[in-house]
Motif scaffolding. Structure first.
Motif, mmCIF file in Angstrom:
data_model
loop_
_atom_site.group_PDB
_atom_site.id
_atom_site.type_symbol
_atom_site.label_atom_id
_atom_site.label_comp_id
_atom_site.label_asym_id
_atom_site.label_seq_id
_atom_site.Cartn_x
_atom_site.Cartn_y
_atom_site.Cartn_z
ATOM 1 N N ASP A 105 25.633 2.401 -21.273
ATOM 2 C CA ASP A 105 26.821 3.028 -21.844
ATOM 3 C C ASP A 105 26.442 4.075 -22.902
ATOM 4 N N THR A 106 25.479 4.920 -22.540
ATOM 5 C CA THR A 106 25.125 6.057 -23.387
ATOM 6 C C THR A 106 25.160 7.333 -22.549
ATOM 7 N N ALA A 107 24.987 8.463 -23.208
ATOM 8 C CA ALA A 107 25.015 9.735 -22.491
ATOM 9 C C ALA A 107 23.821 9.894 -21.561
ATOM 10 N N ARG A 167 33.461 16.683 -19.678
ATOM 11 C CA ARG A 167 32.288 17.026 -20.490
ATOM 12 C C ARG A 167 31.100 16.148 -20.122
ATOM 13 N N ASN A 168 31.341 14.863 -19.925
ATOM 14 C CA ASN A 168 30.263 13.953 -19.554
ATOM 15 C C ASN A 168 29.678 14.314 -18.192
ATOM 16 N N SER A 169 30.536 14.686 -17.252
ATOM 17 C CA SER A 169 30.063 15.054 -15.919
ATOM 18 C C SER A 169 29.226 16.327 -15.972
ATOM 19 N N VAL A 170 29.693 17.314 -16.741
ATOM 20 C CA VAL A 170 28.950 18.563 -16.854
ATOM 21 C C VAL A 170 27.571 18.314 -17.461
ATOM 22 N N PHE A 171 27.516 17.516 -18.522
ATOM 23 C CA PHE A 171 26.230 17.216 -19.171
ATOM 24 C C PHE A 171 25.308 16.441 -18.235
ATOM 25 N N THR A 172 25.828 15.365 -17.651
ATOM 26 C CA THR A 172 24.993 14.513 -16.809
ATOM 27 C C THR A 172 24.487 15.244 -15.578
ATOM 28 N N VAL A 173 25.399 15.905 -14.870
ATOM 29 C CA VAL A 173 25.010 16.613 -13.646
ATOM 30 C C VAL A 173 24.132 17.809 -13.974
ATOM 31 N N GLY A 174 24.467 18.564 -15.022
ATOM 32 C CA GLY A 174 23.686 19.737 -15.380
ATOM 33 C C GLY A 174 22.250 19.399 -15.739
ATOM 34 N N SER A 210 35.305 5.121 -21.951
ATOM 35 C CA SER A 210 35.690 6.483 -21.556
ATOM 36 C C SER A 210 34.860 7.535 -22.277
ATOM 37 N N GLU A 211 34.190 7.171 -23.373
ATOM 38 C CA GLU A 211 33.374 8.136 -24.110
ATOM 39 C C GLU A 211 32.167 8.593 -23.303
ATOM 40 N N HIS A 212 31.734 7.764 -22.342
ATOM 41 C CA HIS A 212 30.517 8.086 -21.594
ATOM 42 C C HIS A 212 30.724 8.088 -20.087
ATOM 43 N N ARG A 213 31.927 7.835 -19.633
ATOM 44 C CA ARG A 213 32.173 7.816 -18.194
ATOM 45 C C ARG A 213 32.398 9.223 -17.663
ATOM 46 N N THR A 214 32.161 9.369 -16.350
ATOM 47 C CA THR A 214 32.252 10.676 -15.709
ATOM 48 C C THR A 214 33.543 10.804 -14.906
ATOM 49 N N LEU A 215 33.771 11.972 -14.333
ATOM 50 C CA LEU A 215 35.045 12.272 -13.671
ATOM 51 C C LEU A 215 35.421 11.326 -12.534
#
Length: 276
Positions: free
Chosen positions: A136-138, A71-78, A220-225
């Motif tokens: 360490d935030t979104a 989810r974090n990767s999708v949000f960050t990359v998107g 892990s709440e904000h880390r990516t794949l």
């Protein structure tokens, strides 16, 4: 003479098959090895296929925080790719179509950002992120991802927009359209192949980005794949099959995206290299 003529017909497909093997074999090895158990990995040959398909590695990965990383990767990359496409398209339109005194100088400064070593920016970006309260935030990764991707994206789109016929722009000006309207209604839609190239090129790179994700996030709440693999690494031992399972699951979205977008990437690269 006949031998020289035959080489392109036989040699090029042969080289293509060799390159296909070079790029495919590592992925096949990764997939096959991800179905081995931890014991089988250390007791059999590295190249030996698994005695039976062991799904425990994928079960262990999916039971962990894998979907949070996803989810974090999708949000960050998107979000990053969306901002990169819009900002670079606007800047490219200015550099490609608007004439002003500092056009070439500013374009050169932007392109100079392509030669800045990535590691030279780590400490300043880390300190800036901490001072802004984004560590360490979104949103911690959005700034670095967008800023470091803009130079090459602007370069690609500027060269692409220079090939769009000027008659379209002149016709829109005669109809009373301003620069902003001309950009959104003419240049942005016509730059579709170039925009797709920029989006896929940056999306693949950011999806696999590791160093900034590791440096600017800590939980892990904000880390990516790319950091999910660390969940299966210990001080004295590592669960190699589970790590490979993480890599397989991480690679699947990229494979699907590129399978559907490769034609647009090729068209965008070819269109940007030819004068219309």
């Amino acid at each position: 003479m006949n031998r020289k003529l035959r080489f392109p017909r036989v040699g090029i497909p042969l080289l293509a098959l060799i390159w296909l093997g070079v790029t495919t074999i590592p992925f096949i090895f990764m997939v096959v090895s991800s179905f081995k158990s931890q014991e089988e990995t250390f007791t059999t040959s590295v190249w030996a296929p698994p005695g039976h398909l062991y799904w425990g590695n994928y079960a262990a990965v999916l039971k962990g925080p894998f979907f949070t990383y996803f989810r974090n990767s999708v949000f960050t990359v998107g979000v990053s790719v969306l901002l990169i496409v819009i900002i670079s398209a606007m800047a490219a339109y200015v550099f490609a179509r608007m004439r002003f005194a500092l056009n070439k100088l500013l374009f050169g400064l932007v392109i100079a950002g392509m030669i800045v070593p990535l590691h030279a920016t780590l400490v300043p970006i880390y300190l800036l992120t901490r001072n802004l309260g984004l560590y360490d935030t979104a949103f911690a990764l959005l700034g670095p991802y967008v800023a470091l991707s803009l130079p090459v994206s602007i370069f690609i789109l500027t060269e692409f927009m220079r090939q769009i016929p000027r008659e379209l722009e002149e016709a829109a000006q005669l109809d009373g359209c301003g620069p902003f309207t001309i950009f959104w209604r003419i240049f942005f839609p016509l730059s579709g192949p170039g925009l797709a190239t920029v989006a896929i090129f940056n999306g693949i790179g950011l999806w696999n980005e590791f160093i900034f994700a590791y440096m600017l996030t800590s939980t892990s709440e904000h880390r990516t794949l790319p950091l999910a693999i660390w969940d299966f690494m210990g001080q004295y031992a590592s669960n190699i099959p589970s790590m490979l399972a993480v890599l397989v699951l991480t690679s699947l979205p990229l494979i699907v995206a590129y399978a559907f977008g490769q034609e647009r990437v090729i068209k965008g690269m070819m269109a940007g290299s030819l004068k219309g």
